[in-house]
Scaffold this active site. Structure first.
Site, PDB file in Angstrom:
ATOM      1  N   HIS A   1       0.793  -1.232   0.000  1.00 40.75           N
ATOM      2  CA  HIS A   1       0.000   0.000   0.000  1.00 40.75           C
ATOM      3  C   HIS A   1       0.824   1.281   0.000  1.00 40.75           C
ATOM      4  O   HIS A   1       0.256   2.368  -0.007  1.00 40.75           O
ATOM      5  CB  HIS A   1      -0.952  -0.002   1.200  1.00 40.75           C
ATOM      6  CG  HIS A   1      -0.273  -0.118   2.532  1.00 40.75           C
ATOM      7  ND1 HIS A   1      -0.942   0.063   3.722  1.00 40.75           N
ATOM      8  CD2 HIS A   1       1.018  -0.409   2.872  1.00 40.75           C
ATOM      9  CE1 HIS A   1      -0.116  -0.109   4.733  1.00 40.75           C
ATOM     10  NE2 HIS A   1       1.077  -0.394   4.242  1.00 40.75           N
ATOM     11  N   HIS A   2       2.155   1.187   0.002  1.00 44.23           N
ATOM     12  CA  HIS A   2       2.993   2.391  -0.083  1.00 44.23           C
ATOM     13  C   HIS A   2       3.434   2.688  -1.518  1.00 44.23           C
ATOM     14  O   HIS A   2       4.200   3.629  -1.730  1.00 44.23           O
ATOM     15  CB  HIS A   2       4.234   2.248   0.802  1.00 44.23           C
ATOM     16  CG  HIS A   2       3.936   2.047   2.257  1.00 44.23           C
ATOM     17  ND1 HIS A   2       3.050   2.847   2.946  1.00 44.23           N
ATOM     18  CD2 HIS A   2       4.401   1.133   3.147  1.00 44.23           C
ATOM     19  CE1 HIS A   2       2.984   2.437   4.206  1.00 44.23           C
ATOM     20  NE2 HIS A   2       3.777   1.397   4.343  1.00 44.23           N
ATOM     21  N   ALA A   3       2.967   1.899  -2.478  1.00 45.07           N
ATOM     22  CA  ALA A   3       3.287   2.178  -3.880  1.00 45.07           C
ATOM     23  C   ALA A   3       2.308   3.216  -4.419  1.00 45.07           C
ATOM     24  O   ALA A   3       1.097   3.024  -4.378  1.00 45.07           O
ATOM     25  CB  ALA A   3       3.226   0.902  -4.704  1.00 45.07           C
TER      26      ALA A   3
ATOM     27  N   GLN B   1      -0.010   3.893   7.552  1.00 44.96           N
ATOM     28  CA  GLN B   1      -1.063   4.414   6.679  1.00 44.96           C
ATOM     29  C   GLN B   1      -0.877   3.929   5.247  1.00 44.96           C
ATOM     30  O   GLN B   1       0.249   3.868   4.727  1.00 44.96           O
ATOM     31  CB  GLN B   1      -1.078   5.948   6.685  1.00 44.96           C
ATOM     32  CG  GLN B   1      -2.332   6.516   6.026  1.00 44.96           C
ATOM     33  CD  GLN B   1      -2.118   7.832   5.308  1.00 44.96           C
ATOM     34  OE1 GLN B   1      -1.040   8.108   4.792  1.00 44.96           O
ATOM     35  NE2 GLN B   1      -3.148   8.656   5.250  1.00 44.96           N
TER      36      GLN B   1
ATOM     37  N   ASN C   1      -0.698   5.099   2.362  1.00 44.46           N
ATOM     38  CA  ASN C   1      -0.546   6.394   1.697  1.00 44.46           C
ATOM     39  C   ASN C   1      -0.592   6.298   0.173  1.00 44.46           C
ATOM     40  O   ASN C   1      -1.191   7.145  -0.497  1.00 44.46           O
ATOM     41  CB  ASN C   1       0.735   7.103   2.159  1.00 44.46           C
ATOM     42  CG  ASN C   1       1.995   6.268   1.958  1.00 44.46           C
ATOM     43  OD1 ASN C   1       1.952   5.049   1.794  1.00 44.46           O
ATOM     44  ND2 ASN C   1       3.145   6.936   2.000  1.00 44.46           N
TER      45      ASN C   1
END
Length: 279
Positions: free
Chosen positions: A98-100, A139, A141
């Site tokens: 989920h940080h990509a 998070q 992000n």
């Protein structure tokens, strides 16, 4: 990562799953990548042309094998989404990247698997409204940025307020948590927020990022959730989806407790709860 092999081995050994319930994903087509990620970023990534700064930001040495692994993981999430459409739930032993972002990778994430799978389902007319439930300690992000202007996807992230990333994006709903948040506080918030979101948004598909780095033992987590609290969290999410007959795809996300056995056991419990509720 060793946990990717150890989790299915443990589940097979104990009889929670059978071998015919496992699938081996193929290589993700470029068209699925380009629905989510910038074409220039993808070209530079696959040709190993990222700068040293960009590579350092991802946390991985860049290689063709790494890019291939990311494509396989993302295809695994798409395949698991199709399984969920048929059986109610589909699990990816990896994923949760989920940080990509659209145009860059960060934090051990190069391609955003659940964003790619959500875009795939929407593009093929298989769903019309998606809810992403991100309960990793960090998070989501990248996911928030990717869908910031897409009303078809609602992003919900419940995460450590003081944890990585230092600069947060704006999800459709963020629930920041104080360091050392305990089971009662964590579960109380989740039980308050999630049913309301499901009723408000009326999604026809849920993507669940089930990182176990919320554990008090996690070296990167900073929360105070117990193993039982982590199991209860998974049960809350999966039971809410099952009760409302909303298909749910689950990606494992993070887990950085120094004792690998603790990480494997925490992830294995997510599968055990899914097996109990759905099969």
């Amino acid at each position: 990562m060793a946990k990717y092999e150890l989790i299915p081995e443990q589940l097979l050994y104990e009889g929670t799953i059978q071998r015919d319930q496992l699938f081996t994903p193929t290589l993700l087509p470029e068209e699925d990548i380009l629905r989510v990620h910038d074409a220039t970023y993808w070209y530079r990534l696959k040709n190993l042309e990222l700068t040293r700064t960009e590579i350092r930001r991802t946390g991985f040495p860049l290689s063709a094998a790494l890019v291939e692994r990311e494509r396989i993981i993302a295809q695994g999430t798409i395949t698991a989404a199709y399984v969920a459409l048929h059986y109610g739930i589909g699990m990816n032993v990896a994923g949760g990247t989920h940080h990509a972002f659209t145009d860059r990778g960060e934090g051990f994430c190069l391609l955003n698997d659940q964003a790619i799978a959500a875009a795939h389902l929407l593009a093929h007319g298989l769903v019309s409204k998606v809810l992403i439930v991100d309960l990793d300690v960090h998070q989501g992000n990248g996911t928030a940025q990717i869908f910031s202007d897409d009303a078809r996807v609602f992003t919900f992230s419940m995460h450590g307020a003081a944890n990585y990333p230092l600069r947060k994006e704006r999800s459709d709903l963020d629930v920041p948590l104080a360091d050392a948040t305990d089971d009662a506080t964590y579960l109380g918030l989740l039980r308050e927020v999630l049913p309301h979101l499901l009723e408000q948004e009326q999604p026809d598909f849920v993507f669940y990022q089930s990182g176990v780095d919320i554990l008090a033992s996690d070296k990167l987590g900073r929360l105070g959730v117990s193993p039982q609290g982590c199991r209860d969290r998974d049960r809350v999410v999966l039971q809410a989806c099952k009760t409302r007959q909303i298909p749910v795809q689950v990606s494992m996300g993070g887990g950085y407790t120094p004792q690998l056995a603790t990480v494997v056991e925490a992830h294995a419990h997510t599968f055990r709860i899914a097996e109990e509720l759905y099969f």
